[in-house]
Design a protein around this motif. Structure first.
Motif, PDB file in Angstrom:
ATOM      1  N   ALA A   1      13.639  10.410 -16.768  1.00 46.63           N
ATOM      2  CA  ALA A   1      12.345   9.814 -17.116  1.00 46.63           C
ATOM      3  C   ALA A   1      11.229  10.337 -16.219  1.00 46.63           C
ATOM      4  O   ALA A   1      10.067  10.420 -16.647  1.00 46.63           O
ATOM      5  CB  ALA A   1      12.435   8.289 -17.012  1.00 46.63           C
ATOM      6  N   LEU A   2      11.572  10.688 -14.988  1.00 44.22           N
ATOM      7  CA  LEU A   2      10.585  11.248 -14.066  1.00 44.22           C
ATOM      8  C   LEU A   2      10.403  12.751 -14.258  1.00 44.22           C
ATOM      9  O   LEU A   2       9.566  13.372 -13.591  1.00 44.22           O
ATOM     10  CB  LEU A   2      11.001  10.958 -12.619  1.00 44.22           C
ATOM     11  CG  LEU A   2      10.927   9.488 -12.200  1.00 44.22           C
ATOM     12  CD1 LEU A   2      11.610   9.292 -10.854  1.00 44.22           C
ATOM     13  CD2 LEU A   2       9.484   9.005 -12.134  1.00 44.22           C
TER      14      LEU A   2
ATOM     15  N   PRO B   1       0.827  -1.214   0.000  1.00 43.77           N
ATOM     16  CA  PRO B   1       0.000   0.000   0.000  1.00 43.77           C
ATOM     17  C   PRO B   1       0.859   1.262   0.000  1.00 43.77           C
ATOM     18  O   PRO B   1       1.807   1.387   0.770  1.00 43.77           O
ATOM     19  CB  PRO B   1      -0.794  -0.137   1.309  1.00 43.77           C
ATOM     20  CG  PRO B   1      -0.874  -1.610   1.548  1.00 43.77           C
ATOM     21  CD  PRO B   1       0.427  -2.166   1.059  1.00 43.77           C
ATOM     22  N   GLY B   2       0.535   2.177  -0.900  1.00 45.72           N
ATOM     23  CA  GLY B   2       1.284   3.421  -0.990  1.00 45.72           C
ATOM     24  C   GLY B   2       2.536   3.348  -1.831  1.00 45.72           C
ATOM     25  O   GLY B   2       3.221   4.360  -1.990  1.00 45.72           O
ATOM     26  N   VAL B   3       2.843   2.171  -2.368  1.00 40.85           N
ATOM     27  CA  VAL B   3       4.045   1.993  -3.180  1.00 40.85           C
ATOM     28  C   VAL B   3       3.642   1.677  -4.617  1.00 40.85           C
ATOM     29  O   VAL B   3       2.805   0.803  -4.855  1.00 40.85           O
ATOM     30  CB  VAL B   3       4.930   0.856  -2.624  1.00 40.85           C
ATOM     31  CG1 VAL B   3       6.142   0.646  -3.517  1.00 40.85           C
ATOM     32  CG2 VAL B   3       5.367   1.181  -1.198  1.00 40.85           C
ATOM     33  N   VAL B   4       4.240   2.379  -5.556  1.00 41.63           N
ATOM     34  CA  VAL B   4       3.924   2.199  -6.978  1.00 41.63           C
ATOM     35  C   VAL B   4       5.093   1.516  -7.665  1.00 41.63           C
ATOM     36  O   VAL B   4       6.185   2.097  -7.759  1.00 41.63           O
ATOM     37  CB  VAL B   4       3.639   3.557  -7.648  1.00 41.63           C
ATOM     38  CG1 VAL B   4       3.323   3.359  -9.137  1.00 41.63           C
ATOM     39  CG2 VAL B   4       2.512   4.289  -6.948  1.00 41.63           C
ATOM     40  N   PRO B   5       4.916   0.268  -8.157  1.00 38.52           N
ATOM     41  CA  PRO B   5       5.991  -0.358  -8.946  1.00 38.52           C
ATOM     42  C   PRO B   5       6.154   0.373 -10.283  1.00 38.52           C
ATOM     43  O   PRO B   5       5.170   0.780 -10.906  1.00 38.52           O
ATOM     44  CB  PRO B   5       5.487  -1.788  -9.160  1.00 38.52           C
ATOM     45  CG  PRO B   5       4.365  -1.969  -8.179  1.00 38.52           C
ATOM     46  CD  PRO B   5       3.765  -0.617  -7.992  1.00 38.52           C
ATOM     47  N   ARG B   6       7.398   0.521 -10.711  1.00 40.46           N
ATOM     48  CA  ARG B   6       7.665   1.196 -11.981  1.00 40.46           C
ATOM     49  C   ARG B   6       8.760   0.446 -12.735  1.00 40.46           C
ATOM     50  O   ARG B   6       9.624  -0.185 -12.129  1.00 40.46           O
ATOM     51  CB  ARG B   6       8.131   2.637 -11.760  1.00 40.46           C
ATOM     52  CG  ARG B   6       7.079   3.561 -11.188  1.00 40.46           C
ATOM     53  CD  ARG B   6       7.564   4.998 -11.212  1.00 40.46           C
ATOM     54  NE  ARG B   6       6.594   5.918 -10.649  1.00 40.46           N
ATOM     55  CZ  ARG B   6       5.581   6.436 -11.323  1.00 40.46           C
ATOM     56  NH1 ARG B   6       5.414   6.116 -12.595  1.00 40.46           N
ATOM     57  NH2 ARG B   6       4.751   7.274 -10.738  1.00 40.46           N
ATOM     58  N   ASP B   7       8.706   0.552 -14.049  1.00 42.55           N
ATOM     59  CA  ASP B   7       9.788   0.051 -14.897  1.00 42.55           C
ATOM     60  C   ASP B   7      10.219   1.173 -15.818  1.00 42.55           C
ATOM     61  O   ASP B   7       9.392   1.781 -16.507  1.00 42.55           O
ATOM     62  CB  ASP B   7       9.336  -1.159 -15.707  1.00 42.55           C
ATOM     63  CG  ASP B   7       9.246  -2.416 -14.858  1.00 42.55           C
ATOM     64  OD1 ASP B   7      10.294  -2.959 -14.502  1.00 42.55           O
ATOM     65  OD2 ASP B   7       8.118  -2.826 -14.520  1.00 42.55           O
ATOM     66  N   PHE B   8      11.500   1.457 -15.821  1.00 42.25           N
ATOM     67  CA  PHE B   8      12.075   2.501 -16.660  1.00 42.25           C
ATOM     68  C   PHE B   8      12.881   1.834 -17.773  1.00 42.25           C
ATOM     69  O   PHE B   8      13.846   1.112 -17.491  1.00 42.25           O
ATOM     70  CB  PHE B   8      12.976   3.416 -15.837  1.00 42.25           C
ATOM     71  CG  PHE B   8      12.262   4.139 -14.729  1.00 42.25           C
ATOM     72  CD1 PHE B   8      11.609   5.337 -14.968  1.00 42.25           C
ATOM     73  CD2 PHE B   8      12.225   3.605 -13.449  1.00 42.25           C
ATOM     74  CE1 PHE B   8      10.945   6.008 -13.952  1.00 42.25           C
ATOM     75  CE2 PHE B   8      11.570   4.265 -12.420  1.00 42.25           C
ATOM     76  CZ  PHE B   8      10.916   5.471 -12.668  1.00 42.25           C
ATOM     77  N   VAL B   9      12.471   2.052 -19.002  1.00 37.54           N
ATOM     78  CA  VAL B   9      13.175   1.464 -20.143  1.00 37.54           C
ATOM     79  C   VAL B   9      14.199   2.491 -20.630  1.00 37.54           C
ATOM     80  O   VAL B   9      13.856   3.485 -21.275  1.00 37.54           O
ATOM     81  CB  VAL B   9      12.197   1.065 -21.261  1.00 37.54           C
ATOM     82  CG1 VAL B   9      12.970   0.451 -22.429  1.00 37.54           C
ATOM     83  CG2 VAL B   9      11.160   0.072 -20.730  1.00 37.54           C
ATOM     84  N   LEU B  10      15.447   2.238 -20.286  1.00 34.76           N
ATOM     85  CA  LEU B  10      16.538   3.138 -20.630  1.00 34.76           C
ATOM     86  C   LEU B  10      17.333   2.561 -21.797  1.00 34.76           C
ATOM     87  O   LEU B  10      17.129   1.401 -22.186  1.00 34.76           O
ATOM     88  CB  LEU B  10      17.451   3.337 -19.418  1.00 34.76           C
ATOM     89  CG  LEU B  10      16.773   3.761 -18.113  1.00 34.76           C
ATOM     90  CD1 LEU B  10      17.810   3.889 -17.002  1.00 34.76           C
ATOM     91  CD2 LEU B  10      15.998   5.055 -18.281  1.00 34.76           C
ATOM     92  N   ALA B  11      18.256   3.328 -22.314  1.00 35.63           N
ATOM     93  CA  ALA B  11      19.095   2.837 -23.408  1.00 35.63           C
ATOM     94  C   ALA B  11      19.898   1.617 -22.978  1.00 35.63           C
ATOM     95  O   ALA B  11      20.198   0.732 -23.790  1.00 35.63           O
ATOM     96  CB  ALA B  11      20.030   3.950 -23.877  1.00 35.63           C
TER      97      ALA B  11
END
Length: 288
Positions: free
Chosen positions: A97-98, A10-20
């Motif tokens: 990215a953010l 709860p309160g945590v957002v999983p994220r994936d950042f596609v970088l070079a």
């Protein structure tokens, strides 16, 4: 099952950042719009190692904890793609990215060296840096226990319980707590015959070799921003030495005029789950 540890908190957002360089998995918690703190794990660590600290700091900051490439749920990339400089470019890529220009870094162990490399590569972008139990060369006696911890990677263990028993026998993670059980659950993947750590042995060894070939002190002149060094005052394990010996602590504070120090009655792992660490970091980041 180990994969259950991917269930959102709860309160945590999983994220994936596609970088070079590849895909970076992260967890984002805290109010968007507040100061961004990017948390960078150590040599074979994963983002779960920041849970205790992030829970206590994220009421005042936005904490984005990363799995470095080759660890946790981030991509395993080709040989030659690791090292502090490459990981630092990933950290900067996550901030980009953010859409955040100025941010803070929170690095533990090898993550502290990556944080200092971010300062070198992106002068002016760091508002502050927190270095958890790393700033220079460790005592020589600590190398063997660190290498022993790396030996767990790549092998298949019959069960999570057996894997956990091995980790506890090493004696490096103390005091034991539910945070560490969750940390190691997150690390594991189900494979034929049992479980195996997700962190890639070759990636970790490449970073270990990189560290042996590069001098952290060369990065100290780049630390013009406010810096907090959190130092563990207990040996890594048993009577072995320290990751931040007193001599390195003193040299760092003399060389980095913007640095302050908090010493915590814990070892290299326990410092991440000690209330004094969280209190010091929270006070440091919110009073700048």
């Amino acid at each position: 099952m180990p994969d259950s540890e991917l269930d959102p908190t709860p309160g945590v957002v999983p994220r994936d950042f596609v970088l070079a360089s590849g895909r970076i998995h992260a967890e984002d918690r805290g109010p968007v719009g507040e100061t961004l703190v990017i948390a960078i794990p150590g040599l074979s660590a994963n983002l779960r190692g920041f849970d205790f600290l992030a829970e206590r700091v994220a009421s005042r900051c936005r904490v984005v904890a990363l799995d470095l490439r080759g660890r946790g749920h981030s991509d395993v990339t080709a040989p030659g793609t690791y090292g502090w400089a490459n990981h630092a470019r990933d950290v900067i890529g996550v901030a980009d990215a953010l859409g955040v220009d100025e941010f803070d870094v929170l690095g533990q162990s090898m993550g502290a060296f990556v944080a200092m490399e971010v300062a070198r590569q992106a002068p002016g972008r760091l508002r502050a840096a927190v270095l958890i139990d790393a700033c220079g060369l460790p005592d020589a006696e600590t190398i063997a226990p660190i290498r022993a911890a790396v030996e767990r990677l790549g092998a298949v263990y019959p069960s999570f319980a057996g894997y956990l028993a091995l980790v506890q026998q090493l004696g490096t993670v103390r005091p034991w707590s539910p945070y560490w059980e969750r940390y190691f659950r997150y690390e594991l993947a189900d494979v034929p015959g049992g479980v195996r750590a997700r962190s890639d042995r070759a990636a970790v060894l490449e970073d270990a070799d990189y560290g042996e070939q590069h001098a952290p002190r060369e990065l100290w002149p780049n630390l013009a921003m406010p810096v907090l060094l959190a130092r563990a005052t207990q040996p890594l394990v048993g009577e072995t030495g320290f990751i931040v010996p007193e001599s390195e602590r003193d040299a760092f504070l003399a060389a980095v005029g913007s640095a302050s120090l908090v010493e915590v009655d814990a070892n290299h792992y326990g410092i991440n789950t000690h209330p004094a660490t969280a209190e010091a970091i929270g006070a440091f980041l919110t009073t700048l």
